[in-house]
Each structure stands twice: as structure tokens, then as C-alpha cells.
Design an enzyme around this catalytic site. Structure first.
Site, PDB file in Angstrom:
ATOM      1  N   VAL A  13       0.217   5.191  -4.594  1.00 42.33           N
ATOM      2  CA  VAL A  13       0.044   3.981  -3.769  1.00 42.33           C
ATOM      3  C   VAL A  13       1.326   3.682  -2.983  1.00 42.33           C
ATOM      4  CG1 VAL A  13      -0.550   1.529  -3.785  1.00 42.33           C
ATOM      5  CG2 VAL A  13      -1.653   3.084  -5.405  1.00 42.33           C
ATOM      6  N   LYS A  91      -3.373  -4.277 -11.613  1.00 43.76           N
ATOM      7  CA  LYS A  91      -4.421  -5.194 -12.124  1.00 43.76           C
ATOM      8  C   LYS A  91      -4.168  -5.638 -13.549  1.00 43.76           C
ATOM      9  CE  LYS A  91      -5.560  -0.844 -11.900  1.00 43.76           C
ATOM     10  NZ  LYS A  91      -5.849   0.196 -10.931  1.00 43.76           N
ATOM     11  N   GLU A 115      -3.868  -8.224  -3.455  1.00 45.10           N
ATOM     12  CA  GLU A 115      -5.201  -7.800  -2.986  1.00 45.10           C
ATOM     13  C   GLU A 115      -5.547  -6.390  -3.443  1.00 45.10           C
ATOM     14  OE1 GLU A 115      -8.442  -8.362  -2.033  1.00 45.10           O
ATOM     15  OE2 GLU A 115      -7.601  -9.737  -0.567  1.00 45.10           O
ATOM     16  N   ILE A 122     -10.853  -3.177  -0.280  1.00 38.80           N
ATOM     17  CA  ILE A 122     -11.778  -4.276   0.062  1.00 38.80           C
ATOM     18  C   ILE A 122     -11.033  -5.617  -0.034  1.00 38.80           C
ATOM     19  CG2 ILE A 122     -13.970  -5.415  -0.478  1.00 38.80           C
ATOM     20  CD1 ILE A 122     -14.875  -2.868  -1.884  1.00 38.80           C
ATOM     21  N   LYS A 191     -10.056  -6.162 -13.425  1.00 45.86           N
ATOM     22  CA  LYS A 191     -10.435  -6.608 -12.081  1.00 45.86           C
ATOM     23  C   LYS A 191     -11.416  -7.782 -12.150  1.00 45.86           C
ATOM     24  CE  LYS A 191      -9.482  -2.023 -10.215  1.00 45.86           C
ATOM     25  NZ  LYS A 191     -10.002  -0.662 -10.028  1.00 45.86           N
TER      26      LYS A 191
HETATM   27  N1  HSE Z   1      -7.713   4.084 -10.844  1.00 48.34           N
HETATM   28  C1  HSE Z   1      -8.256   3.035 -10.070  1.00 48.34           C
HETATM   29  C2  HSE Z   1      -9.687   3.378  -9.698  1.00 48.34           C
HETATM   30  C3  HSE Z   1      -7.422   2.846  -8.833  1.00 48.34           C
HETATM   31  O1  HSE Z   1     -10.094   4.536  -9.894  1.00 48.34           O
HETATM   32  O2  HSE Z   1     -10.416   2.507  -9.234  1.00 48.34           O
HETATM   33  C4  HSE Z   1      -7.718   1.600  -8.078  1.00 48.34           C
HETATM   34  O3  HSE Z   1      -7.578   0.456  -8.867  1.00 48.34           O
END
Ligand code: HSE
Length: 406
Positions: A13, A91, A115, A122, A191
Site C-alpha cells: 500500500v 483496520k 478510508e 470504495i 471493517k
Molecule cells: N487483505 C485485505 C483484503 C486488503 O484482501 O481485502 C484490504 O483491506
């Protein structure tokens, strides 16, 4: 100090954000990049630094993109206590420490944007913050993990094995360094905690959410989904019904008309139902360096123009709450004794050495039995309300008859 940007972590990232920032040329590239290991092979021509403390002191904005949650927490605390801006994609950090981090943000006048932590590209948290004012969100349903959705697509669309598909998710940079939380649903639970806080002002304790990932799924579950005319998706839901918050995460058989059915591979989607607007669907890439880096970059741009989540003003109504039990359809396979003892009044079938029960059960009941079910090599499959259990029962009756005749 000014608004110097310090990037902490240069993984998938971090590199995604860096690529966007250096190409976009709006002076939003990092002044400093802190990494932990001196030994790791890294791109040439970038000035990496190793003194985290110094970088935190010198930066006005800290972009925290590391995987260790507790180190991320220390970083966020330090920056927020100094009234600085923190941008994070972590997260676990947000789900676990949101109440405390929100308080620090308010007390010291800093900013905390994350975000990228929910469904990567998204912009769902910003949307909830800006577009749902004067509205009341009732239901959120979503596919919130790119890796597990990618794996399910590879298995169901391309007949790949679980192992092969997981390898693909890792090679594409979708899965975390340790993919356990991607496949056991824990990543989705984090999440969902964040979404619940933003949508309902209720911050759920992550561990209290009934949560089953894709790691227990068996070939027979995929066959069952196919025979019922649907496919398996890892569906998270959270709702506010008569003041009660419900939340759950289950591998779920959905039919072709379900809004989340066409969402494949690393894509995520979120359906929000609210009083004023009705149903809105958001869809986009839920994992990957550039998709997640883009959300980080946008947070940076937004923080510079003063954006903050509504939640900062409104505050949380409840912290570390537990969701209420909710009821949905299931097909559960387990040892016949486990099923007879715990589901005495429901339709049950036995063949090929396995027993199955079909019915509507409460999430609390299923949660209490999950260990026993998995210990007896069973599985738990939620069935979307638009798929008739009678149709599935027909398939079981046919199989049971066939087996009895053999
Ligand atoms: N490892 C997470 C996924 C990355 O596959 O959704 C994004 O949060």
C-alpha cells in the site's frame, strides 16, 4: 515542521500511495519514508530512513501503513497527542482503538482519516459522512475482503483449488503478509466494526461479532450452492432494527439476483439501505497496492482541505457494544448427535456419513455450536432469504433416497 509528510511503512500500500503521489505532482509526496528493516531489498533512488521517533517529530502528517497493529497504535497516539494528522489503512488499529483515537482527535485538534481501512478504493466512510446527513441508515450488507472474494471466484468460476487461489491472492498483493485474517473473516469483522461506528454511532467489540470465514468451506458446500442455483459469497451484514444493532459474517449462498452476486475477484461492494434514499450500491477494488494507495492519497488531499468525518462531531453513542442476535436461514452439517441434540425440531438429512440440518436459526445459537460443528468436520452455510430452503430440501431428499437405494 509545517505540513511535512512522513510515510511509515513501504509495503504494497505504501508503494501504491508513493507511486500516485510522485506521478500526480501536487506536492503530496512524502518528505520522509520510515522503514524498519535495513536488510530488505528496496527500490533504488529512494531515501529510506530508520529513525521512526525523529520522523514522527518532524512530520505534520503521518501516513501509517505498517502491519503491526500495536506499533501503529503507538504512532497514531503520538501524532494525535501532538495535534497532527494521521492517515491509516490499518483496520485492526481503527476497529480496536477507535473510541480512544476519536477522543484524542477531538481533544488535541488533530485529524484521523482511514478510508483505505474499509473496502480499500470504495469511499464508503466519506460517503456516509457527507451524503447521509439527515438520513437514517438501516442496513449495511457487503463483501469486504478482496482476498477471500478473489479465492471464492477462482474456486467457483475457474475450478481452482483453495491453495492455488490463495497463492494468487498473495502474489497479487491482495492478502495480508499473514493471510489468516483474510480467510477466517477477522479482517471483515474489523471493517464491520468501523462501518457500524460510522453508520450507527455504535462501536462494536470485534470479538463479539458472529463471524465465520471461508476457511471451513468444503467441496460439498460449493456443490450445494450450485444446485440451489447460486454461489457462495462471504457476506457481512450490520443493521439497526428497532434500536438494536445486529451484525454477522457468514459464507452465504446468494442467488443470481442478489446485488452482491456479480461482485467477483478482488472487488468489494457495499449495499446501504437508508430511510430517505432506499438502497444504494457501492462497488470497487477492495485490495491491491494502487487501489488502496489511491484511497490513502485521497485522504491526504482531503485532510489538506479540512475534511473530517462527521463522527468526530457526533461522537460515538456506544463503545465496545455487542450486537444483538439475529435470525437467518442456514444449512449446517455436523455429527448427527450434535444436530439431534441442538436442532431437535428441524429438517434433518443423513447420507454419505454426513448429517445436515436446514432451518432459520439465531446467530447466538449457531455461535454457541460453532466449535462442536467444526470439530465434527462440519460446516455452516448461511442461505440468502431469497433462496427457498424447500428447494434445497428437495435436493437432500433426492440424495437421501439415492443413498438408501444403493
Ligand atoms: N487483505 C485485505 C483484503 C486488503 O484482501 O481485502 C484490504 O483491506
Amino acid at each position: 515542521m509545517g505540513n511535512k509528510i512522513g510515510l511509515i511503512g513501504f509495503g504494497v500500500v505504501g508503494q501504491g500511495y508513493y507511486e500516485i503521489a510522485t506521478k500526480d505532482g501536487k506536492n503530496l509526496e512524502p518528505e520522509f519514508i520510515a522503514v524498519k528493516s535495513r536488510e530488505k531489498l528496496r527500490p533504488q533512488g529512494i531515501n529510506f530512513q530508520y529513525d521512526l521517533e525523529k520522523i514522527l517529530e518532524q512530520s505534520g502528517i503521518g501516513i501509517e501503513l505498517i502491519s503491526e497493529t500495536e506499533v501503529a497504535y503507538e504512532i497514531a497516539i503520538k501524532l494525535l497527542e501532538a495535534g497532527k494528522t494521521v492517515i491509516s489503512a490499518n483496520k485492526k488499529l481503527v476497529a480496536k482503538h477507535l473510541p480512544e483515537l476519536l477522543k484524542l482527535e477531538r481533544k488535541h485538534g488533530g485529524k484521523f482519516l482511514y478510508e483505505a481501512a474499509v473496502a480499500a478504493s470504495i469511499p464508503v466512510l466519506s460517503n456516509i459522512s457527507t451524503q447521509y446527513q439527515g438520513d437514517e441508515i438501516e442496513v449495511i450488507q457487503g463483501i469486504l475482503n478482496g482476498s477471500s472474494n478473489y479465492i471464492l471466484s477462482k474456486i467457483q468460476q475457474e475450478n481452482q483449488s483453495f491453495k492455488e487461489a490463495l497463492k494468487g491472492a498473495q502474489e497479487n498483493g491482495y492478502a495480508e503478509a499473514d493471510p489468516t485474517f483474510d480467510i477466517n473473516g477477522s479482517d471483515v469483522a474489523s471493517k464491520l466494526c468501523i462501518l457500524s461506528a460510522h453508520a450507527f454511532g455504535v462501536h462494536l467489540e470485534e470479538k463479539s461479532i458472529p463471524c465465520i470465514g471461508i476457511d471451513h468451506l468444503k467441496a460439498e458446500d460449493f456443490l450445494l450452492a450450485k444446485l440451489s442455483g447460486g454461489k457462495i459469497k462471504l457476506i457481512a451484514q450490520c443493521s439497526k432494527i428497532e434500536g438494536k444493532i445486529t451484525a454477522s459474517i457468514y459464507p452465504t449462498v446468494v442467488g443470481p439476483n442478489h446485488s452482491l452476486s456479480p461482485v467477483e475477484y478482488e472487488y468489494n461492494a457495499i449495499s446501504i439501505t437508508s430511510k430517505n434514499v432506499g438502497l444504494q450500491n457501492f462497488q470497487g477494488k477492495g485490495a491491491g497496492g494502487l487501489a488502496t494507495g489511491a484511497a490513502v492519497y485521497s485522504d491526504l488531499a482531503k485532510s489538506n482541505s479540512g475534511f473530517q468525518y462527521e463522527l468526530v462531531k457526533k461522537g460515538l453513542k456506544k463503545e465496545y457494544a455487542h450486537p444483538a442476535s439475529s435470525e437467518q436461514q442456514f444449512v449446517i452439517s455436523a455429527d448427527s448427535k450434535v444436530l439431534d441434540d441442538n436442532f431437535p425440531y428441524h429438517r434433518k438429512y443423513s447420507f454419505e456419513g454426513k448429517s445436515y440440518v436446514l432451518g432459520s436459526f439465531s446467530s447466538n445459537h449457531v455461535e454457541k455450536l460453532r466449535l462442536k460443528i467444526f470439530e465434527s468436520d462440519g460446516s455452516i452455510l448461511a442461505i440468502d432469504k431469497n433462496i427457498s430452503l424447500d428447494k434445497i430440501a428437495q435436493h437432500f431428499e433426492f440424495k437421501a433416497l439415492e443413498f438408501a437405494e444403493e
